[in-house]
Design a protein around this motif. Sequence first.
Motif, PDB file in Angstrom:
ATOM      1  N   LYS A 115       0.826  -1.205   0.000  1.00 45.31           N
ATOM      2  CA  LYS A 115       0.000   0.000   0.000  1.00 45.31           C
ATOM      3  C   LYS A 115       0.863   1.259   0.000  1.00 45.31           C
ATOM      4  CE  LYS A 115      -4.063  -2.035   2.233  1.00 45.31           C
ATOM      5  NZ  LYS A 115      -4.916  -2.055   3.458  1.00 45.31           N
ATOM      6  N   ARG A 116       1.929   1.269   0.788  1.00 40.49           N
ATOM      7  CA  ARG A 116       2.780   2.475   0.830  1.00 40.49           C
ATOM      8  C   ARG A 116       3.505   2.659  -0.505  1.00 40.49           C
ATOM      9  NH1 ARG A 116       8.141   4.375   2.717  1.00 40.49           N
ATOM     10  NH2 ARG A 116       7.795   6.500   3.482  1.00 40.49           N
ATOM     11  N   TRP A 117       4.065   1.577  -1.037  1.00 41.51           N
ATOM     12  CA  TRP A 117       4.745   1.657  -2.333  1.00 41.51           C
ATOM     13  C   TRP A 117       3.791   2.129  -3.427  1.00 41.51           C
ATOM     14  CZ3 TRP A 117       3.078  -2.056  -6.036  1.00 41.51           C
ATOM     15  CH2 TRP A 117       3.689  -1.931  -7.291  1.00 41.51           C
ATOM     16  N   ALA A 118       2.591   1.572  -3.447  1.00 35.35           N
ATOM     17  CA  ALA A 118       1.630   1.885  -4.513  1.00 35.35           C
ATOM     18  C   ALA A 118       1.187   3.342  -4.480  1.00 35.35           C
ATOM     19  CB  ALA A 118       0.419   0.967  -4.413  1.00 35.35           C
ATOM     20  N   ALA A 119       1.247   3.958  -3.322  1.00 33.91           N
ATOM     21  CA  ALA A 119       0.862   5.367  -3.231  1.00 33.91           C
ATOM     22  C   ALA A 119       1.865   6.271  -3.947  1.00 33.91           C
ATOM     23  CB  ALA A 119       0.742   5.782  -1.766  1.00 33.91           C
ATOM     24  N   ARG A 120       3.103   5.782  -4.139  1.00 34.40           N
ATOM     25  CA  ARG A 120       4.156   6.596  -4.731  1.00 34.40           C
ATOM     26  C   ARG A 120       4.504   6.201  -6.159  1.00 34.40           C
ATOM     27  NH1 ARG A 120       5.843  11.177  -2.196  1.00 34.40           N
ATOM     28  NH2 ARG A 120       7.913  10.886  -3.124  1.00 34.40           N
ATOM     29  N   GLN A 125       0.127   2.516  -8.546  1.00 31.69           N
ATOM     30  CA  GLN A 125      -1.133   3.246  -8.590  1.00 31.69           C
ATOM     31  C   GLN A 125      -2.117   2.602  -9.553  1.00 31.69           C
ATOM     32  OE1 GLN A 125      -0.092   7.287  -9.526  1.00 31.69           O
ATOM     33  NE2 GLN A 125       0.992   7.622  -7.598  1.00 31.69           N
ATOM     34  N   LYS A 126      -1.617   2.223 -10.729  1.00 32.31           N
ATOM     35  CA  LYS A 126      -2.506   1.591 -11.714  1.00 32.31           C
ATOM     36  C   LYS A 126      -3.030   0.255 -11.196  1.00 32.31           C
ATOM     37  CE  LYS A 126      -2.880   4.405 -15.155  1.00 32.31           C
ATOM     38  NZ  LYS A 126      -4.137   5.155 -15.223  1.00 32.31           N
ATOM     39  N   MET A 127      -2.150  -0.536 -10.594  1.00 33.92           N
ATOM     40  CA  MET A 127      -2.581  -1.828 -10.082  1.00 33.92           C
ATOM     41  C   MET A 127      -3.626  -1.667  -8.982  1.00 33.92           C
ATOM     42  SD  MET A 127      -0.349  -4.890  -8.295  1.00 33.92           S
ATOM     43  CE  MET A 127      -0.312  -4.082  -6.681  1.00 33.92           C
ATOM     44  N   MET A 128      -3.371  -0.775  -8.038  1.00 36.49           N
ATOM     45  CA  MET A 128      -4.292  -0.612  -6.916  1.00 36.49           C
ATOM     46  C   MET A 128      -5.636  -0.036  -7.360  1.00 36.49           C
ATOM     47  SD  MET A 128      -2.956  -1.967  -4.287  1.00 36.49           S
ATOM     48  CE  MET A 128      -3.955  -1.343  -2.938  1.00 36.49           C
ATOM     49  N   ALA A 129      -5.659   0.669  -8.475  1.00 42.30           N
ATOM     50  CA  ALA A 129      -6.933   1.171  -8.994  1.00 42.30           C
ATOM     51  C   ALA A 129      -7.845   0.027  -9.416  1.00 42.30           C
ATOM     52  CB  ALA A 129      -6.690   2.108 -10.175  1.00 42.30           C
ATOM     53  N   SER A 130      -7.246  -1.141  -9.697  1.00 42.78           N
ATOM     54  CA  SER A 130      -8.032  -2.317 -10.082  1.00 42.78           C
ATOM     55  C   SER A 130      -8.216  -3.294  -8.926  1.00 42.78           C
ATOM     56  CB  SER A 130      -7.350  -3.046 -11.254  1.00 42.78           C
ATOM     57  OG  SER A 130      -7.407  -2.269 -12.429  1.00 42.78           O
ATOM     58  N   VAL A 153      -0.050  -7.715 -12.765  1.00 48.89           N
ATOM     59  CA  VAL A 153       0.115  -7.933 -11.325  1.00 48.89           C
ATOM     60  C   VAL A 153       1.557  -8.334 -10.998  1.00 48.89           C
ATOM     61  CG1 VAL A 153      -0.531  -9.383  -9.359  1.00 48.89           C
ATOM     62  CG2 VAL A 153      -2.308  -8.470 -10.863  1.00 48.89           C
ATOM     63  N   LEU A 154       2.048  -9.387 -11.630  1.00 48.80           N
ATOM     64  CA  LEU A 154       3.397  -9.863 -11.320  1.00 48.80           C
ATOM     65  C   LEU A 154       4.455  -8.859 -11.773  1.00 48.80           C
ATOM     66  CD1 LEU A 154       3.186 -13.682 -12.135  1.00 48.80           C
ATOM     67  CD2 LEU A 154       2.803 -12.491  -9.966  1.00 48.80           C
ATOM     68  N   GLN A 155       4.225  -8.230 -12.923  1.00 50.52           N
ATOM     69  CA  GLN A 155       5.181  -7.228 -13.407  1.00 50.52           C
ATOM     70  C   GLN A 155       5.261  -6.043 -12.447  1.00 50.52           C
ATOM     71  OE1 GLN A 155       2.948  -8.826 -15.141  1.00 50.52           O
ATOM     72  NE2 GLN A 155       3.646  -9.301 -17.218  1.00 50.52           N
ATOM     73  N   SER A 156       4.133  -5.738 -11.784  1.00 41.90           N
ATOM     74  CA  SER A 156       4.135  -4.642 -10.814  1.00 41.90           C
ATOM     75  C   SER A 156       4.864  -5.033  -9.537  1.00 41.90           C
ATOM     76  CB  SER A 156       2.693  -4.233 -10.487  1.00 41.90           C
ATOM     77  OG  SER A 156       2.014  -3.792 -11.647  1.00 41.90           O
ATOM     78  N   LEU A 157       4.529  -6.187  -8.980  1.00 44.38           N
ATOM     79  CA  LEU A 157       5.144  -6.625  -7.729  1.00 44.38           C
ATOM     80  C   LEU A 157       6.608  -7.031  -7.924  1.00 44.38           C
ATOM     81  CD1 LEU A 157       2.203  -8.693  -6.185  1.00 44.38           C
ATOM     82  CD2 LEU A 157       2.897  -6.348  -5.647  1.00 44.38           C
ATOM     83  N   GLY A 158       6.991  -7.313  -9.173  1.00 36.85           N
ATOM     84  CA  GLY A 158       8.378  -7.659  -9.474  1.00 36.85           C
ATOM     85  C   GLY A 158       9.113  -6.537 -10.173  1.00 36.85           C
ATOM     86  N   LEU A 437       9.914   0.276 -19.913  1.00 37.87           N
ATOM     87  CA  LEU A 437       9.626  -0.635 -21.025  1.00 37.87           C
ATOM     88  C   LEU A 437       8.191  -0.542 -21.523  1.00 37.87           C
ATOM     89  CD1 LEU A 437      11.545  -3.791 -19.764  1.00 37.87           C
ATOM     90  CD2 LEU A 437      12.323  -2.071 -21.401  1.00 37.87           C
ATOM     91  N   ASN A 438       7.314   0.081 -20.748  1.00 33.94           N
ATOM     92  CA  ASN A 438       5.923   0.254 -21.189  1.00 33.94           C
ATOM     93  C   ASN A 438       5.331   1.486 -20.509  1.00 33.94           C
ATOM     94  OD1 ASN A 438       4.359  -0.463 -18.688  1.00 33.94           O
ATOM     95  ND2 ASN A 438       5.329  -2.458 -18.980  1.00 33.94           N
ATOM     96  N   PRO A 439       4.193   1.984 -20.956  1.00 35.81           N
ATOM     97  CA  PRO A 439       3.656   3.247 -20.439  1.00 35.81           C
ATOM     98  C   PRO A 439       3.106   3.196 -19.026  1.00 35.81           C
ATOM     99  CG  PRO A 439       2.183   2.318 -22.098  1.00 35.81           C
ATOM    100  CD  PRO A 439       3.440   1.496 -22.134  1.00 35.81           C
ATOM    101  N   VAL A 440       2.878   2.010 -18.487  1.00 31.15           N
ATOM    102  CA  VAL A 440       2.456   1.912 -17.089  1.00 31.15           C
ATOM    103  C   VAL A 440       3.686   1.911 -16.182  1.00 31.15           C
ATOM    104  CG1 VAL A 440       1.225   0.511 -15.391  1.00 31.15           C
ATOM    105  CG2 VAL A 440       0.330   0.731 -17.707  1.00 31.15           C
ATOM    106  N   MET A 441       4.710   1.197 -16.601  1.00 33.53           N
ATOM    107  CA  MET A 441       5.949   1.134 -15.834  1.00 33.53           C
ATOM    108  C   MET A 441       6.670   2.479 -15.815  1.00 33.53           C
ATOM    109  SD  MET A 441       9.277  -1.291 -16.606  1.00 33.53           S
ATOM    110  CE  MET A 441       8.517  -2.801 -16.025  1.00 33.53           C
ATOM    111  N   ALA A 442       6.700   3.164 -16.939  1.00 29.54           N
ATOM    112  CA  ALA A 442       7.458   4.403 -17.078  1.00 29.54           C
ATOM    113  C   ALA A 442       6.805   5.529 -16.283  1.00 29.54           C
ATOM    114  CB  ALA A 442       7.577   4.778 -18.557  1.00 29.54           C
ATOM    115  N   GLY A 443       7.431   5.905 -15.177  1.00 31.55           N
ATOM    116  CA  GLY A 443       6.813   6.833 -14.240  1.00 31.55           C
ATOM    117  C   GLY A 443       6.514   8.204 -14.795  1.00 31.55           C
TER     118      GLY A 443
END
Length: 528
Positions: A115-120, A125-130, A153-158, A437-443
């Motif tokens: 939760k703390r990581w996803a807030a930043r 953020q995208k994952m937690m929105a789902s 999911v795995l790409q986010s947590l990894g 590598l993709n538009p979700v990953m790229a901050g």
Amino acid sequence: MFSFRKSALAIVAAASVGAFAAAAPAQAQTLKVVMHSDVKILDPIWTTAYIQRNHGYMVWDTLFAMDEKFEVKPQMVDKYDVSADKLTWTFTLRDGLEWHDGKPVTAEDCVASIKRWAARDSMGQKMMASVADLKVVDPKTFVMTMKEPYGLVLQSLGKPSSNVPFMMPKRVAETDPNTQIKLEDVVGSGPFIFKADEWKPGEKTVYVKNAKYKPRAEAPSGLAGGKVVKVDRVEWIWIPDVQTQVGALQNGEIDMLESPGHDLLPLLAKDKNVKLLSFNPTGNQYAFRFNSLAKPFDNPKIRHAVFVAFAQEDFLKATIGDPQWYKVCKAPFVCGTPLATDAGMADVLNGNAAKAKQLLTEAGYDGTPIVLMQSTDLQVLTNLAPVAKAQMERAGFKVDMVSMDWQTLVARRVKKDPPTQGGWHAFLTSWVAADILNPVMAGYFNASCDKAMFGWPCDAEIEKLRDQFSKETDPAKQLAIVEALQKRWVDYPTHINVGQWYAPLARRNNIDGNLTAPVPVFWNVTKK
């Protein structure tokens, strides 16, 4: 010349008696390294700066990790299960996970950390929105229930790089995401233990082997597999001058240099006692970041004019120099990767000052001086801001370049104060390819207003396309979404990519075991 470089450690020690006095016992094997920056901030969630990410990998561990082939593998997780409808993810931690203070790692810790990581983080953020629910089942198990199937999911947590979803004790993870954790809270479960009593910002940061750490059984690969520590102690010694760094390496006063100056690589290549190692073959990308809240960059047409004014090769020549170590590449998602495309980029990054000047006039630019922050202590960044200033001024901008060290810039870029009162308009930095590598990953593509990274762009269309990408699994359709997003991004720039570059790590010949990864890590490293 000799007096300038004769003894890097002596030079640093002269600034503070005893800087290196707290040596390890004689029998301990110590690895002495100069990293690309000093460590002044200890929270790798609060900032995306890579020195804090590197510090994070020493102290904390992750639920999943990306291997050398960019495949996500379990790390702290023993097993996971996904329901047939793709809505329920169940994660079970492996045995033997323990915090450095001796307490066991629990599912509660992991839920709070996510939760703390996803807030930043952009991906978080995208994952937690789902996510509909994230709950603890028992001390080793937690469940994440999705509102709809989510493909990352795995790409986010990894996620391999900034921000990394490091797992922290619950009491630490409950720190406000916008507040840095305290010194006493640098408690992880990773392969090294941070020596808070020996941390001297501006001098050195010390880590010792975590004797209780239980590595995975698999062979190490990238950031995944068994994290087997083969030295007793790692000292990150801060030497700000690049020539002095190289002198220390050649004299055997340090064992490794993370980021040797490109102009000194020919010298190191001739040294029979030194080896250059390209540990990150996918390289890095330079980026110019706008503050979209501050006038005139609140106007996307004025940001677009900068895009038109810039030409990548000037940046690359000024910082890297040798074409062996750089690549002109308009594709924002990194040339040589599946999502690399020049769609929408034909009219930008061509150094067209005349066109940019016309666009500025049409957009109503009023001559407001642009406060451009320049990092002066990292050689791979120092010359970027002067190039940006020159290219912008040719296009008709007024530019006030403000110089500071990297850690000061990192602290300043989170401020929303007016640029004339301690805020900023723009700065330049670099991302490793594995971060973008993709538009979700790229901050920097995150355009979710106040939830976005410093710079705070706000665009519903970009966010809609990023949402579509996060839920799409077909590669052809993913590429089509990327092409549409790039066309929008050119008109509504959140940042500008100003070239790809590559750099080797330099190490003494008695050092071995560095892993191929987007992050310099110190498990598996040996010293003979």
